[in-house]
Scaffold this motif. Structure first.
Motif, PDB file in Angstrom:
ATOM      1  N   VAL A  68      -6.056   3.464  -5.485  1.00 38.59           N
ATOM      2  CA  VAL A  68      -4.812   3.311  -5.082  1.00 38.59           C
ATOM      3  C   VAL A  68      -5.315   3.632  -3.171  1.00 38.59           C
ATOM      4  O   VAL A  68      -5.719   4.592  -2.759  1.00 38.59           O
ATOM      5  N   ASP A  69      -4.675   3.358  -3.152  1.00 38.13           N
ATOM      6  CA  ASP A  69      -4.920   3.585  -0.871  1.00 38.13           C
ATOM      7  C   ASP A  69      -3.674   4.086  -0.464  1.00 38.13           C
ATOM      8  O   ASP A  69      -2.346   4.538  -1.113  1.00 38.13           O
ATOM      9  N   PHE A  70      -3.245   4.261   0.220  1.00 30.28           N
ATOM     10  CA  PHE A  70      -2.099   5.428   1.435  1.00 30.28           C
ATOM     11  C   PHE A  70      -0.965   3.818   1.011  1.00 30.28           C
ATOM     12  O   PHE A  70      -0.388   4.483   0.713  1.00 30.28           O
ATOM     13  N   GLU A  71      -1.249   2.614   1.453  1.00 28.91           N
ATOM     14  CA  GLU A  71      -0.574   1.546   1.606  1.00 28.91           C
ATOM     15  C   GLU A  71       0.020   1.358   0.050  1.00 28.91           C
ATOM     16  O   GLU A  71       1.042   0.546   0.493  1.00 28.91           O
ATOM     17  N   ASP A  72      -0.418   1.082  -0.507  1.00 36.32           N
ATOM     18  CA  ASP A  72       0.121   0.963  -1.872  1.00 36.32           C
ATOM     19  C   ASP A  72       0.914   2.303  -2.757  1.00 36.32           C
ATOM     20  O   ASP A  72       1.734   1.220  -3.242  1.00 36.32           O
ATOM     21  N   VAL A  73       0.924   2.938  -1.989  1.00 36.17           N
ATOM     22  CA  VAL A  73       1.346   4.786  -2.396  1.00 36.17           C
ATOM     23  C   VAL A  73       3.042   4.330  -1.703  1.00 36.17           C
ATOM     24  O   VAL A  73       4.445   4.333  -1.837  1.00 36.17           O
ATOM     25  N   ILE A  74       2.432   4.620  -0.080  1.00 35.08           N
ATOM     26  CA  ILE A  74       3.579   4.875   0.628  1.00 35.08           C
ATOM     27  C   ILE A  74       3.877   3.830   2.135  1.00 35.08           C
ATOM     28  O   ILE A  74       2.627   3.537   2.205  1.00 35.08           O
ATOM     29  N   ALA A  75       4.985   2.747   1.904  1.00 36.57           N
ATOM     30  CA  ALA A  75       5.592   1.990   2.753  1.00 36.57           C
ATOM     31  C   ALA A  75       6.195   2.572   3.481  1.00 36.57           C
ATOM     32  O   ALA A  75       7.352   2.625   2.915  1.00 36.57           O
TER      33      ALA A  75
END
Length: 180
Positions: A68-75
């Motif tokens: 999980v990266d930042f872009e996978d969780v928060i967009a």
């Protein structure tokens, strides 16, 4: 050296094996033993082998784990952007927190879990080597005896019966005709 060498020549080894002129207990008929022949089959100790600190999953055991990266969780969709500073701070906070919290959990829980898993697999290996395989081998030996008795019974009782039934039905002829 010990062991009855009569020659004045002695070779110095750090950990010298017991070598006699006529060989040693592992190679009693070998007259000429040197350091190369002693080390011809060296076993690599699995407890002292070097580990790879770069590729820590060489057998790809955890490829299925969610990365999980930042872009996978928060967009943020177009038109609803936050301030650039908030976005950068959120990214940094998420990434650093995930990184250090994983390291903290690994340091606190990883070593005790490694100890527990080591004990578990040691017990599992012990049971497999000293209980499961001998039980299976014992079963196979016993079942071999039973299979021979069963084979004798089948050949004694069933073979004549089926042979007689086969002879009774050997004169039966089946023909098929197509009716139109």
């Amino acid at each position: 050296m010990t062991g009855g060498l009569k020659d004045e020549e002695t070779e110095e080894y750090i950990h010298s094996p017991f070598i006699r002129k006529q060989g040693n207990i592992y190679k009693p008929n070998n007259k000429s033993m040197d350091n190369d022949s002693i080390n011809e089959k060296t076993m690599q100790d699995v407890h002292t082998k070097e580990i790879d600190l770069v590729n820590r999953d060489p057998k790809h055991l955890n490829d299925h784990v969610v990365k999980v990266d930042f872009e996978d969780v928060i967009a943020e969709p177009a038109g609803t952007y936050s301030f650039d500073g908030v976005w950068k701070a959120s990214f940094t906070t998420f990434t650093v927190t995930k990184y250090w919290f994983y390291r903290l959990l690994t340091a606190l829980v990883g070593i005790p879990l490694a100890l527990i898993w080591g004990i578990f697999f040691a017990i599992l290996s012990f049971l497999h080597i000293w209980a499961v395989v001998p039980c299976i081998k014992s079963y196979l030996i016993e079942i071999h005896c039973v299979s021979q008795v069963y084979s004798i019974c089948v050949h004694t009782f069933c073979d004549p019966l089926f042979e007689a039934i086969g002879k009774c039905f050997s004169s039966v002829r089946v023909t098929t005709t197509k009716v139109v």
